[in-house]
Design an enzyme around this catalytic site. Structure first.
Site: not given
Length: 341
Positions: A25, A29, A38, A74, A151
């Site tokens: 990652r 973020r 973002r 993703d 998911y």
């Protein structure tokens, strides 16, 4: 020829002066430049716009100069391509409004044409390769079939994935049909990623540790093995199973080039369980990046000493957290680059 091929050498088990370093990652973020993007574009717009995905991929490289880049994307683009709706809700995470709960639901899931449905990923790879200019390798990735199933059935993130496990245990035929469809899609997807320019691929089994060792073999590992078998002739494959230390021995015999290790498994145990002959990647606790930079450097050096500099890739034991100070991420990378025995 890639100028800094330290990462690829480590995957081949070659002797190196120091181990390579990248962070799961790393594109994202915790970076202010990512936050700017973002604020302008929602999550899947960022994934589906090659210009944005490639820019986000190279942001951490410009700042910290890691030894490998990982494409910004993703794992849930796979179910989207299979005609399962996936939304990313702010302050909530992934949400699937129409989850799979019975055999009839599985029949409507398609194995797509990758170039039709995920061509934007291949365009992002080509753009990223241009930006990287053969300086360092590019990693492509996918979620494990079991993690994707979690998911698709649960419909959102979960601490237990009880609905996903219940689906597998009460409707095993439907579960295996869905897992096979995900596997077939993932193999085609990763092959296209390699063709588009990825130098290695990683399979993230984020929720593998939710299963008992016996159930792991049935509902997760056998499908990961199919992916490794299909891809290993095309590019090096890294398998990362969070909480899956119990399967490391089996994984080490799979033909994967490297295995990711999370922070709950010591270097000594990881080397012992894998027989000492395969490249390992990990396993710094991501929360430990909240420690002072000088402590981070000391712990990273100790971690390298414990794993050994060869057949080793320095990484975190899971993805970097959003609240990590930039100087701490820098200390992590610098400690590896400054390493000498």
């Amino acid at each position: 020829m890639i100028k800094n091929d330290l990462f690829l050498k480590a995957l081949k088990g070659e002797t190196v002066d120091r181990p390579p370093v990248w962070m799961m990652r790393q594109a994202g973020r915790y970076l202010p430049e990512f936050m700017e993007i973002r604020e302008q574009y929602d999550f899947f717009t960022r994934c589906q716009t090659p210009e944005l995905a490639s820019e986000i991929t190279v942001q951490p490289i410009r700042r910290f100069n890691m030894d490998a880049a990982i494409l910004f994307s993703d794992i849930l683009v796979i179910p989207q391509a299979m005609e399962i709706e996936v939304q990313m809700k702010p302050n909530f995470g992934p949400y699937l409004p129409d989850p799979i709960r019975k055999a009839e639901d599985v029949t409507r899931v398609v194995v797509p044409d990758i170039n039709d449905t995920l061509g934007y990923v291949m365009e992002a790879i080509k753009m990223t390769k241009e930006k990287l200019n053969d300086e360092i390798p590019l990693i492509g990735f996918a979620g494990s079939p079991w993690t994707i199933l979690c998911y698709c059935v649960q419909g959102q993130g979960s601490k237990s994935f009880d609905l996903a496990k219940g689906f597998c245990f009460t409707q095993p035929e439907a579960a295996h049909e869905l897992l096979q469809k995900i596997t077939d899609t993932t193999i085609a997807y990763l092959k296209e990623k390699v063709k588009a320019g990825c130098d290695a691929v990683q399979i993230f089994d984020s929720w593998g540790g939710m299963l008992s060792p016996i159930d792991y073999q049935e509902f997760s590992w056998q499908y990961i093995q199919q992916i490794v078998d299909a891809l290993k002739g095309h590019a090096p494959v890294i398998v990362f199973g969070k909480g899956c230390w119990f399967a490391l021995n089996k994984m080490a015999q799979s033909g994967a080039a490297a295995l990711g290790v999370d922070w709950t498994c010591s270097a000594q145990n990881a080397r012992y369980l894998t027989g000492g002959q395969i490249t390992l990647q990990g396993n710094f606790d991501p929360a430990r990046l909240l420690s002072p930079p000088k402590d981070i450097k000391k712990m990273v050096r100790q971690m390298i000493d414990e794993f050994g500099k060869d057949r080793y890739i320095v990484n975190l034991g899971h993805g970097i957290l959003p609240n990590i100070p930039l100087e701490n991420a820098k200390a992590f990378v610098e400690a590896v680059k400054e390493y000498s025995q």
